[in-house]
Scaffold this motif. Structure first.
Motif, short mmCIF file in Angstrom:
data_model
loop_
_atom_site.label_atom_id
_atom_site.label_comp_id
_atom_site.label_asym_id
_atom_site.label_seq_id
_atom_site.Cartn_x
_atom_site.Cartn_y
_atom_site.Cartn_z
N ALA B 58 8.59 -12.17 4.63
CA ALA B 58 7.66 -11.88 5.73
C ALA B 58 8.25 -10.83 6.67
O ALA B 58 7.57 -9.86 7.04
CB ALA B 58 7.35 -13.17 6.48
N SER B 61 8.56 -7.37 4.89
CA SER B 61 7.25 -6.80 4.57
C SER B 61 6.49 -6.38 5.82
O SER B 61 5.73 -5.42 5.79
CB SER B 61 6.41 -7.82 3.79
OG SER B 61 7.11 -8.20 2.63
N THR B 62 6.73 -7.11 6.92
CA THR B 62 6.05 -6.77 8.16
C THR B 62 6.69 -5.53 8.79
O THR B 62 5.99 -4.59 9.19
CB THR B 62 6.11 -7.95 9.14
OG1 THR B 62 5.61 -9.10 8.48
CG2 THR B 62 5.30 -7.68 10.38
N SER B 65 5.78 -2.44 6.83
CA SER B 65 4.44 -2.63 6.28
C SER B 65 3.80 -1.31 5.85
O SER B 65 2.98 -1.27 4.95
CB SER B 65 3.55 -3.35 7.29
OG SER B 65 3.47 -2.57 8.46
N ALA B 79 6.36 -4.85 0.09
CA ALA B 79 6.33 -6.28 -0.23
C ALA B 79 6.43 -6.49 -1.74
O ALA B 79 7.10 -7.39 -2.22
CB ALA B 79 5.06 -6.93 0.31
N VAL B 147 2.52 -16.90 -1.12
CA VAL B 147 2.55 -16.13 0.12
C VAL B 147 2.44 -14.63 -0.18
O VAL B 147 1.68 -13.90 0.47
CB VAL B 147 3.85 -16.43 0.91
CG1 VAL B 147 4.01 -15.46 2.08
CG2 VAL B 147 3.83 -17.87 1.42
N VAL B 151 -0.94 -13.38 1.30
CA VAL B 151 -0.73 -12.76 2.61
C VAL B 151 -0.44 -11.27 2.47
O VAL B 151 -0.93 -10.46 3.25
CB VAL B 151 0.43 -13.45 3.36
CG1 VAL B 151 0.63 -12.81 4.73
CG2 VAL B 151 0.16 -14.95 3.50
N TYR B 152 0.36 -10.88 1.47
CA TYR B 152 0.78 -9.48 1.40
C TYR B 152 0.11 -8.72 0.24
O TYR B 152 0.52 -7.61 -0.08
CB TYR B 152 2.30 -9.41 1.30
CG TYR B 152 2.93 -9.96 2.56
CD1 TYR B 152 2.96 -9.19 3.74
CD2 TYR B 152 3.44 -11.25 2.61
CE1 TYR B 152 3.50 -9.70 4.90
CE2 TYR B 152 3.97 -11.77 3.77
CZ TYR B 152 4.00 -10.98 4.93
OH TYR B 152 4.52 -11.49 6.08
#
Lengths: 322, 288
Positions: B58, B61-62, B65, B79, B147, B151-152
């Motif tokens: 997370a 990847s954030t 991004s 990600a 996830v 999410v990604y």
């Protein structure tokens, strides 16, 4: 409540044990030797324990008790000597042999996240004919704590759990290493009753302890170990022989404390009554004492100073740490 | 303890050897139950093992991004590039790190000594660890994949061959990690030092094996050092599953080298087994 097997009925005691030691000997040790570096921890030790007997092994820290017991349990190798435990050499004793012994060791902190009941229950599964786990928990007085995590037990409760784990496999021979350390007097008495009940059911017990009252109360025989050998053994009431048990008469005469060892204290008393009594006919500070097991023990292991010095060693209970 | 109970406690059956001992299979299940129960109750360990790879995924990847990972015209979302390394790291955590630490702790707290005094075979003890490792690795990897996908938006492989590769790399990697963990468990001198001794090994391997940084971007000597250890190969095998085929040219040999992945992981499996069997002790070192 009776603790019974969940899988089989007990066999009659009269049936001979195949491969067992002759003459109903549970433990047979001759000339046991073990050396750590330059220290001869065990130096030609002999010990026999009959089936169904409770034998207490006494001795100061560093005398070789724990090493000896750990060799008997199969935890340590030996340098020399002959050892048979339930008819087998512990070095080669397999799983079937381990199923017949129970070990209550010192200083365990394991299984913290399990509850008391879970801990005893899963340990029972390792054995071919375990006792009923709930009954064992009850027998050590932990039923009120059965659903409590092991980590939150007090020291004495933790020891009682150790005992429960040691007996749940219904061992023929149980090793108890200083089992009542940290017990309050009431719990200690309960534990003694439990040990007597185990013996009544035929369990052979080897007990090591520093508690002389415990040895005197529980043991059929005590063996005193010093410098890696057994220096004396016998029933707690006659350890050290008659000489060690000679009563001591002490009194005060003309302001001076006096004492005399005699095998005929009554005769001495009548003599004193005639010669040493005051005007009121009383002998001042008169006492007749017989040496306790503790007195005899301290005499055997070299007096209280020596024992105290040994106890003060920083190694604590890890007496055999090499 | 009542007087009634005291009268009749635990009559040991005398006069014969015990009945048939419980089977290794049964005992492995008993141990697996104990292992799972203890693991789930150590909340900090559960959170660490499950959340660490997910949190790392997370964070990276954030932060990155908008970034693409790759070169020479072949690029993927960060990600997506990062996921295989996190899966490899997760396997290393549940296998190598958890096992090495738990055995070191259990040697220290007397668990192993107590088990040694019972008829429990060592095989069943390790069997229980294997079941726990498999269960946690599967649960953790599934979480990570979920996830990443949800999410990604990391695309999952659609090819059955990719999933087959995933299956054997995952299984072999988990087994190798677990076995090496057993071998390494004798290194820490006490239970308290176990985390401190094991964690840096894992961290260093993560940095040099292309888990946190793209492996192709690392200095050559670091790549060489990492190539000796299994984590680099585990991550590479996972990249072959989750990255598009055109990224294969970014690998050191411009190839996924799946044969080498299998060979190195197997070699470490054997080394770990030998070391584990030879170095395993039921007792603490200071116990003589």
């Amino acid at each position: 409540m009776e603790i019974t097997s969940t899988t089989a009925t007990p066999q009659p005691a009269t049936r001979p044990r195949p491969g067992g030691a002759p003459g109903g000997t549970a433990v047979h040790v001759r000339g046991l030797r073990k050396r750590y570096g330059t220290k001869q921890a065990v130096d030609g030790l002999d010990l026999d324990i009959d089936e169904g007997e409770i034998v207490a092994v006494l001795g100061p820290n560093g005398a070789g008790k724990t090493t000896t017991v750990e060799i008997l349990e199969g935890f340590r190798s030996r340098d020399g000597g002959e050892v048979r435990v339930l008819g087998e050499d512990p070095v080669t004793g397999g799983h079937a042999w381990r199923a017949r012994i129970g070990v209550v060791a010192q200083d365990s902190r394991d299984q913290a996240e399990l509850t008391v009941a879970e801990s005893v229950r899963h340990t029972a599964r390792y054995y071919p004919r375990p006792a009923d786990p709930d009954a064992v928990v009850d027998a050590v007085g932990l039923t009120p704590k059965a659903r409590v995590r092991v980590r939150s037990l007090s020291g004495g409760q933790r020891r009682r759990l150790d005992v429960a784990l040691g007996i749940v496999g219904r061992p023929e021979l149980l090793f108890l290493d200083e089992p009542t350390t940290g017990f309050d007097p009431h719990a200690r008495r309960d534990f003694w009753d439990l040990v007597h009940a185990l013996r009544a059911s035929g369990t052979t017990i080897l007990l090591t302890t520093h508690d002389l009252a415990e040895a005197a109360y529980l043991a059929d025989r005590v063996a005193v170990v010093r410098d890696g050998v057994v220096v004396a053994e016998g029933p707690p009431g006659s350890l050290g022989g008659p000489e060690a048990r000679v009563p001591l008469v002490s009194w005060t005469q003309d302001g001076v404390a006096r004492s005399e060892r005699t095998t005929t204290p009554t005769a001495l008393l009548s003599r004193l009554a005639a010669t040493a009594a005051g005007p009121d006919g009383e002998i001042a500070d008169l006492r007749v004492t017989r040496p306790t097991l503790e007195d005899v023990y301290l005499e055997l292991v070299g007096g209280p100073e020596s024992a105290a010095a040994e106890d003060a060693r920083p190694t604590g209970t890890q007496e055999d740490a090499a | 303890m009542s007087a009634v109970q005291q009268a009749t406690v635990a009559a040991p059956p005398r006069g014969r050897r015990p009945d048939r001992l419980p089977g290794v299979g049964t005992l492995t299940l008993v141990r697996a139950g104990v292992e799972l129960r203890q693991f789930l109750r150590e909340r900090d360990a559960v959170i660490f093992v499950f959340a660490y790879p997910v949190i790392m995924l997370a964070i990276f990847s954030t932060v990155f991004s908008d970034a693409q990972q790759g070169a020479e015209g072949v690029e993927v979302d960060f990600a997506r590039y990062f996921l295989p390394g996190m899966i490899a790291t997760g396997i290393m955590l549940t296998g190598f790190q958890s096992i090495a630490i738990s055995i070191a702790v259990e040697r220290d707290d007397g668990t192993l000594r107590r088990l040694r005094a019972t008829p429990l075979p060592a095989t069943a003890y390790f069997g229980g660890k294997v079941v726990l490792t498999l269960a946690t690795s599967v649960a953790q990897t599934v979480t990570l994949l979920a996830v990443a996908a949800l999410v990604y938006d990391v695309p999952m492989p659609t090819d059955a061959a990719d999933w087959a590769t995933f299956a054997w790399v995952f299984t072999l990697g988990t087994a190798t990690g677990a076995v090496c963990g057993v071998g390494f468990s004798s290194v820490p001198r006490s239970g308290r030092s176990a985390s401190a001794v094991v964690t840096p090994v894992v961290l260093i391997l993560q940095f040099i094996s292309g888990v946190f940084f793209a492996f192709y971007a690392l200095p050559g000597w670091m790549q060489t050092v990492a190539s000796v250890f299994p984590l680099k190969w585990l991550a590479q095998g996972m990249r072959s599953v989750f990255l598009p085929p055109e990224l294969e040219i970014l690998e050191v040999g411009e190839s996924w080298q799946l044969g080498a992945v299998a060979a190195v992981l197997t070699a470490w499996l054997v080394v770990g087994l030998v070391l584990g069997v030879r170095s395993f002790r039921w007792r603490r070192r200071d116990d003589g």
